[in-house]
Design a protein around this motif. Sequence first.
Motif, PDB file in Angstrom:
ATOM      1  N   ASP A  78     -15.626   7.504  -0.207  1.00 18.81           N
ATOM      2  CA  ASP A  78     -14.183   7.433   0.053  1.00 18.81           C
ATOM      3  C   ASP A  78     -13.742   6.050   0.521  1.00 18.81           C
ATOM      4  N   ASN A  79     -14.671   5.297   1.107  1.00 19.63           N
ATOM      5  CA  ASN A  79     -14.313   3.990   1.674  1.00 19.63           C
ATOM      6  C   ASN A  79     -14.804   2.810   0.838  1.00 19.63           C
ATOM      7  N   LEU A  80     -15.127   3.050  -0.409  1.00 23.50           N
ATOM      8  CA  LEU A  80     -15.599   1.961  -1.265  1.00 23.50           C
ATOM      9  C   LEU A  80     -14.566   0.851  -1.427  1.00 23.50           C
ATOM     10  N   ASP A  81     -13.298   1.183  -1.209  1.00 26.07           N
ATOM     11  CA  ASP A  81     -12.253   0.162  -1.311  1.00 26.07           C
ATOM     12  C   ASP A  81     -12.208  -0.738  -0.081  1.00 26.07           C
ATOM     13  N   ASP A  82     -12.957  -0.364   0.947  1.00 26.80           N
ATOM     14  CA  ASP A  82     -13.046  -1.183   2.163  1.00 26.80           C
ATOM     15  C   ASP A  82     -14.524  -1.297   2.531  1.00 26.80           C
ATOM     16  N   LEU A  83     -15.194  -2.274   1.952  1.00 23.24           N
ATOM     17  CA  LEU A  83     -16.644  -2.389   2.106  1.00 23.24           C
ATOM     18  C   LEU A  83     -17.075  -2.688   3.538  1.00 23.24           C
TER      19      LEU A  83
END
Length: 201
Positions: A78-83
């Motif tokens: 879910d947080n791949l857009d915020d590494l």
Amino acid sequence: MAELTAEKKKMVQESWGLVRSDMRSNAADFFLFFFKRHPTYQKLFNDFKDVKYEELDGNQKFRGHAVRVFFAITSLVDNLDDLDIVVDILQKTVKDHIPRGIKAKHYEDLMGSILAFLEKALGDKFTAAWKNSWETVAAVILSVVHAEIEADLTPAARENVQNSWGLVRKDMRKHAMGFFLFACVVVLFSYNGKIRSVMSK
């Protein structure tokens, strides 16, 4: 390492969406699949390390742990857009598991099993593009894992040096004399070598 593009992130999230639609069943099925591939790894889980493989699926602690792991994976996906968040989650996970003896090889086998499980569970839906996207994510995850484990070795190595030096300090005079005699022998042999070199000219 291949670039983790926005398109690849989306593919990973889409494919994981199919898994999370039945989280409990898929989580248990994955761990059964994982232990089938790596039977010795079951011993790493104290809550069900002695449960027979055939009885795992009906074990409450096994199913509970499986779901918790899948929720953790969901957090990563879910947080791949915020590494930065992904890195933070992974670092904490690795730190928490180092005292339990979990090494880089365990994470490598885990990621390999996740990809194999997705391919098996999703069948034709798990396209080559989806697989490639997961391989890229796996590479990113493992790079963080390796970095965190290697970083943890530094204080451990420092502690080993301090402990070994502590043994020397207990009898400093004895060890100092031994080192002095050793140094004298080294110098003597070096000096004799120079004499022989001069005499041979």
